[in-house]
Enzyme design. Structure first.
Site, mmCIF file in Angstrom:
data_model
loop_
_atom_site.group_PDB
_atom_site.id
_atom_site.type_symbol
_atom_site.label_atom_id
_atom_site.label_comp_id
_atom_site.label_asym_id
_atom_site.label_seq_id
_atom_site.Cartn_x
_atom_site.Cartn_y
_atom_site.Cartn_z
ATOM 1 N N ASP A 75 0.886 -1.166 0.000
ATOM 2 C CA ASP A 75 0.000 0.000 0.000
ATOM 3 C C ASP A 75 0.921 1.212 0.000
ATOM 4 O O ASP A 75 1.373 1.664 1.052
ATOM 5 C CB ASP A 75 -0.911 0.002 1.225
ATOM 6 C CG ASP A 75 -1.827 1.217 1.252
ATOM 7 O OD1 ASP A 75 -2.361 1.589 0.189
ATOM 8 O OD2 ASP A 75 -2.010 1.803 2.332
ATOM 9 N N GLU A 117 -1.543 -1.807 -4.977
ATOM 10 C CA GLU A 117 -2.729 -1.070 -5.359
ATOM 11 C C GLU A 117 -2.401 -0.135 -6.510
ATOM 12 O O GLU A 117 -1.372 0.529 -6.509
ATOM 13 C CB GLU A 117 -3.243 -0.276 -4.154
ATOM 14 C CG GLU A 117 -4.602 0.318 -4.369
ATOM 15 C CD GLU A 117 -5.193 0.908 -3.105
ATOM 16 O OE1 GLU A 117 -6.075 1.766 -3.242
ATOM 17 O OE2 GLU A 117 -4.770 0.521 -1.995
ATOM 18 N N ASP A 139 -2.831 1.182 7.005
ATOM 19 C CA ASP A 139 -1.909 1.039 5.876
ATOM 20 C C ASP A 139 -1.419 -0.395 5.764
ATOM 21 O O ASP A 139 -1.297 -0.939 4.664
ATOM 22 C CB ASP A 139 -0.732 2.003 6.032
ATOM 23 C CG ASP A 139 -1.192 3.440 6.114
ATOM 24 O OD1 ASP A 139 -1.665 3.965 5.096
ATOM 25 O OD2 ASP A 139 -1.116 4.028 7.210
#
Length: 159
Positions: free
Chosen positions: A7, A65, A137
């Protein structure tokens, strides 16, 4: 096989490593960086820290991502820098890279593409049987890894 989920962020960079055969958490964390540190130095810290984690656990695949470009264009550029660091390390270490949108990740974990962070975090804990506290996170990084592992298993079943 070990998968690392990423992330990316310039202030809070989450990562999580999962053994795909047992769906067990190996390690996870967040590189928390002060806004007072200039961007080039933050990128160096992320590069060195992520390289150390990858060298220690030797994952074969990286899932991250996809970039989302919102209304704050300068923030999107900085996010792209941290993604580039992760992609560079993956190339240097010979990791296969897979990218997923936030909607794909949320849908894979919760069944709903617009789920809230708390729902994603709860499902990450369920999937990995965790009873420890993790940051958002960190849970987002683990969600990417879980999404990838399950997507890959689904494709293998269809073959």
């Amino acid at each position: 096989m070990i998968v690392i989920g990423i992330d990316p962020g310039s202030r809070h960079f989450g990562y999580g490593l999962v053994d795909s055969t047992t769906m067990k958490l190996l390690t996870a964390g967040t590189f928390n960086l002060s806004h007072t540190i200039k961007i080039p130095q933050r990128l160096e810290i992320i590069y060195n820290s992520l390289t150390e984690v990858i060298d220690r656990y030797s994952p074969l695949e990286m899932a991250l991502e996809k970039a989302f470009v919102g209304k704050q264009i300068p923030s999107s550029f900085v996010l792209s820098y941290t993604r580039a660091i992760a992609l560079l390390i993956a190339a240097q270490k010979g990791l296969e890279v897979y990218e997923y949108s936030s909607t794909e990740i949320k849908k894979a974990l919760t069944g709903y593409g617009r789920a809230h962070k708390i729902q994603v975090k709860s499902m990450v804990k369920n999937f990995l049987s965790l009873n420890i506290r993790i940051s958002y996170d960190c849970s987002d990084a683990l969600a990417v890894a879980i999404c990838h592992i399950n997507s890959k298993k689904s494709l293998e079943v269809l073959k």
